[in-house]
Design a protein around this motif. Sequence first.
Motif, PDB file in Angstrom:
ATOM      1  N   LEU A  16       0.868  -1.176   0.000  1.00  0.00           N
ATOM      2  CA  LEU A  16       0.000   0.000   0.000  1.00  0.00           C
ATOM      3  C   LEU A  16       0.909   1.231   0.000  1.00  0.00           C
ATOM      4  N   ILE A  17       1.191   1.747  -1.195  1.00  0.00           N
ATOM      5  CA  ILE A  17       2.152   2.854  -1.260  1.00  0.00           C
ATOM      6  C   ILE A  17       1.516   4.200  -0.931  1.00  0.00           C
ATOM      7  N   SER A  18       0.180   4.259  -0.961  1.00  0.00           N
ATOM      8  CA  SER A  18      -0.492   5.480  -0.528  1.00  0.00           C
ATOM      9  C   SER A  18      -1.948   5.187  -0.203  1.00  0.00           C
ATOM     10  N   THR A  19      -2.512   6.008   0.652  1.00  0.00           N
ATOM     11  CA  THR A  19      -3.940   5.965   0.952  1.00  0.00           C
ATOM     12  C   THR A  19      -4.436   7.396   1.085  1.00  0.00           C
ATOM     13  N   LYS A  68      -0.525  11.330  -3.770  1.00  0.00           N
ATOM     14  CA  LYS A  68       0.353  10.956  -2.660  1.00  0.00           C
ATOM     15  C   LYS A  68       1.297   9.821  -3.051  1.00  0.00           C
ATOM     16  N   ALA A  69       0.897   8.999  -4.020  1.00  0.00           N
ATOM     17  CA  ALA A  69       1.763   7.916  -4.505  1.00  0.00           C
ATOM     18  C   ALA A  69       2.846   8.429  -5.442  1.00  0.00           C
ATOM     19  N   SER A 119      -7.684  -5.884  -5.742  1.00  0.00           N
ATOM     20  CA  SER A 119      -6.529  -5.109  -6.211  1.00  0.00           C
ATOM     21  C   SER A 119      -5.226  -5.822  -5.863  1.00  0.00           C
ATOM     22  N   SER A 120      -5.155  -6.354  -4.658  1.00  0.00           N
ATOM     23  CA  SER A 120      -3.950  -7.069  -4.227  1.00  0.00           C
ATOM     24  C   SER A 120      -3.722  -8.324  -5.058  1.00  0.00           C
ATOM     25  N   LEU A 121      -4.810  -9.024  -5.387  1.00  0.00           N
ATOM     26  CA  LEU A 121      -4.689 -10.222  -6.224  1.00  0.00           C
ATOM     27  C   LEU A 121      -4.175  -9.861  -7.608  1.00  0.00           C
ATOM     28  N   ILE A 122      -4.667  -8.763  -8.166  1.00  0.00           N
ATOM     29  CA  ILE A 122      -4.207  -8.329  -9.490  1.00  0.00           C
ATOM     30  C   ILE A 122      -2.705  -8.053  -9.463  1.00  0.00           C
ATOM     31  N   VAL A 123      -2.252  -7.320  -8.464  1.00  0.00           N
ATOM     32  CA  VAL A 123      -0.832  -6.981  -8.368  1.00  0.00           C
ATOM     33  C   VAL A 123       0.011  -8.220  -8.094  1.00  0.00           C
ATOM     34  N   ALA A 124      -0.428  -9.054  -7.146  1.00  0.00           N
ATOM     35  CA  ALA A 124       0.355 -10.245  -6.772  1.00  0.00           C
ATOM     36  C   ALA A 124       0.474 -11.238  -7.921  1.00  0.00           C
ATOM     37  N   SER A 125      -0.516 -11.252  -8.819  1.00  0.00           N
ATOM     38  CA  SER A 125      -0.487 -12.194  -9.946  1.00  0.00           C
ATOM     39  C   SER A 125       0.203 -11.609 -11.178  1.00  0.00           C
ATOM     40  N   GLY A 126       0.715 -10.390 -11.042  1.00  0.00           N
ATOM     41  CA  GLY A 126       1.407  -9.773 -12.162  1.00  0.00           C
ATOM     42  C   GLY A 126       0.498  -9.059 -13.135  1.00  0.00           C
ATOM     43  N   GLY A 127      -0.766  -8.856 -12.764  1.00  0.00           N
ATOM     44  CA  GLY A 127      -1.719  -8.229 -13.665  1.00  0.00           C
ATOM     45  C   GLY A 127      -1.643  -6.713 -13.716  1.00  0.00           C
ATOM     46  N   GLY A 128      -0.880  -6.111 -12.811  1.00  0.00           N
ATOM     47  CA  GLY A 128      -0.753  -4.661 -12.814  1.00  0.00           C
ATOM     48  C   GLY A 128       0.341  -4.218 -11.865  1.00  0.00           C
ATOM     49  N   ASP A 129       0.988  -3.111 -12.192  1.00  0.00           N
ATOM     50  CA  ASP A 129       2.020  -2.556 -11.317  1.00  0.00           C
ATOM     51  C   ASP A 129       1.425  -1.633 -10.263  1.00  0.00           C
ATOM     52  N   LYS A 175       5.840  -3.103  -5.550  1.00  0.00           N
ATOM     53  CA  LYS A 175       6.924  -2.808  -4.622  1.00  0.00           C
ATOM     54  C   LYS A 175       6.845  -1.343  -4.218  1.00  0.00           C
ATOM     55  N   GLY A 176       7.564  -1.030  -3.144  1.00  0.00           N
ATOM     56  CA  GLY A 176       7.548   0.339  -2.658  1.00  0.00           C
ATOM     57  C   GLY A 176       7.583   0.374  -1.146  1.00  0.00           C
ATOM     58  N   THR A 177       7.352   1.558  -0.613  1.00  0.00           N
ATOM     59  CA  THR A 177       7.383   1.760   0.829  1.00  0.00           C
ATOM     60  C   THR A 177       5.960   1.863   1.355  1.00  0.00           C
ATOM     61  N   GLY A 178       5.700   1.138   2.433  1.00  0.00           N
ATOM     62  CA  GLY A 178       4.375   1.178   3.041  1.00  0.00           C
ATOM     63  C   GLY A 178       4.001  -0.179   3.595  1.00  0.00           C
TER      64      GLY A 178
END
Length: 338
Positions: A16-19, A68-69, A119-129, A175-178
Amino acid sequence: MIRKGQSWEFRKPPVLISTATVVGPDEGEGPLALDFDLIHQDNTLMQKSWEKAEKALMEDAANLAIKKAGLQKDQVQFYVGGDLMNQIISSSFAARTLAIPYLGVFGACSTSMESLAVSSLIVASGGGDYVLSGTCSHNCTVEKQFRYPTEYGSQKPPTAQYTVTGAGASVVAEKGTGPVVTSATIGKVIDMGITDPFNMGAAMAPAAADTITAHFRDMKRSPDYYDLIVTGDLATVGFQIVNELLKEQRIAMNSTTFSDCGLMIYDIEKQGVQAGGSGCGCSAVVTYGHLLKRMEQGDIRRLLVVATGALLSPLSYQQGESIPCIAHAVAIERQEGL
């Protein structure tokens, strides 16, 4: 990603790089006011209708989360969102403005964690950065659609809840900070035959208990794994019931580490919100605002958010249907070394 029962465990956890959180005046007068990014002083947001105001809330939160991201909108591959309005118009119309590829989801008040899980599933499966997730609600739109317009001045029973005017959004990245999303448990629809739209806490509590039980079973964890476990918007009535249901399952919840977003967002004794807060925006702004700030400060390292939703509609209510409910859980953890 590994599937465990009805749960996903993310071996390379998305970040979660920003909220961002945006709320109305009542929420700005509550105990968590300092944890929100933007507080509007008028529920109309200078719009011509309550529905347009709710859409503006979502647009504000989404744009602020992207800013913020440190991103431009064209760097965000997908937007996953939904809300309580018929055909999720607040999120869909906000998506029209954002012009980001869009997946609309509906989990009623559980949409905050449903959208984050997807959203997390999409990112974890490589479907989006970079994937934007979010949800919103507005007290006046919900009252008009599901109960009585506020102008009607109807008296509410003590079991009724007060819909949060607010929107929460997050940007999930590879990847990122958060903080990171380590797992998610997708709930089942649970219907115990309750038909009263003024008693949502009682209707949703069994779904919350079922998902919490499933999460501990799938992940082979006990409640003490987490520094804090929160339900979405059970408020006083539903939160008491979920505690009783978990006791029946021999799951001992610690009163100091188990709470409810609907009990946290308002001062129930002073603000006249009946049993407490509810709405898609409730768990969204409490999680993305207050709770993740506590995680940033090191007060919380492991957090489980169990967002709850009542899947009724005006049509189903008019036809005498009972209220089917669901809860989705997402585990968020502070990255080591932060």
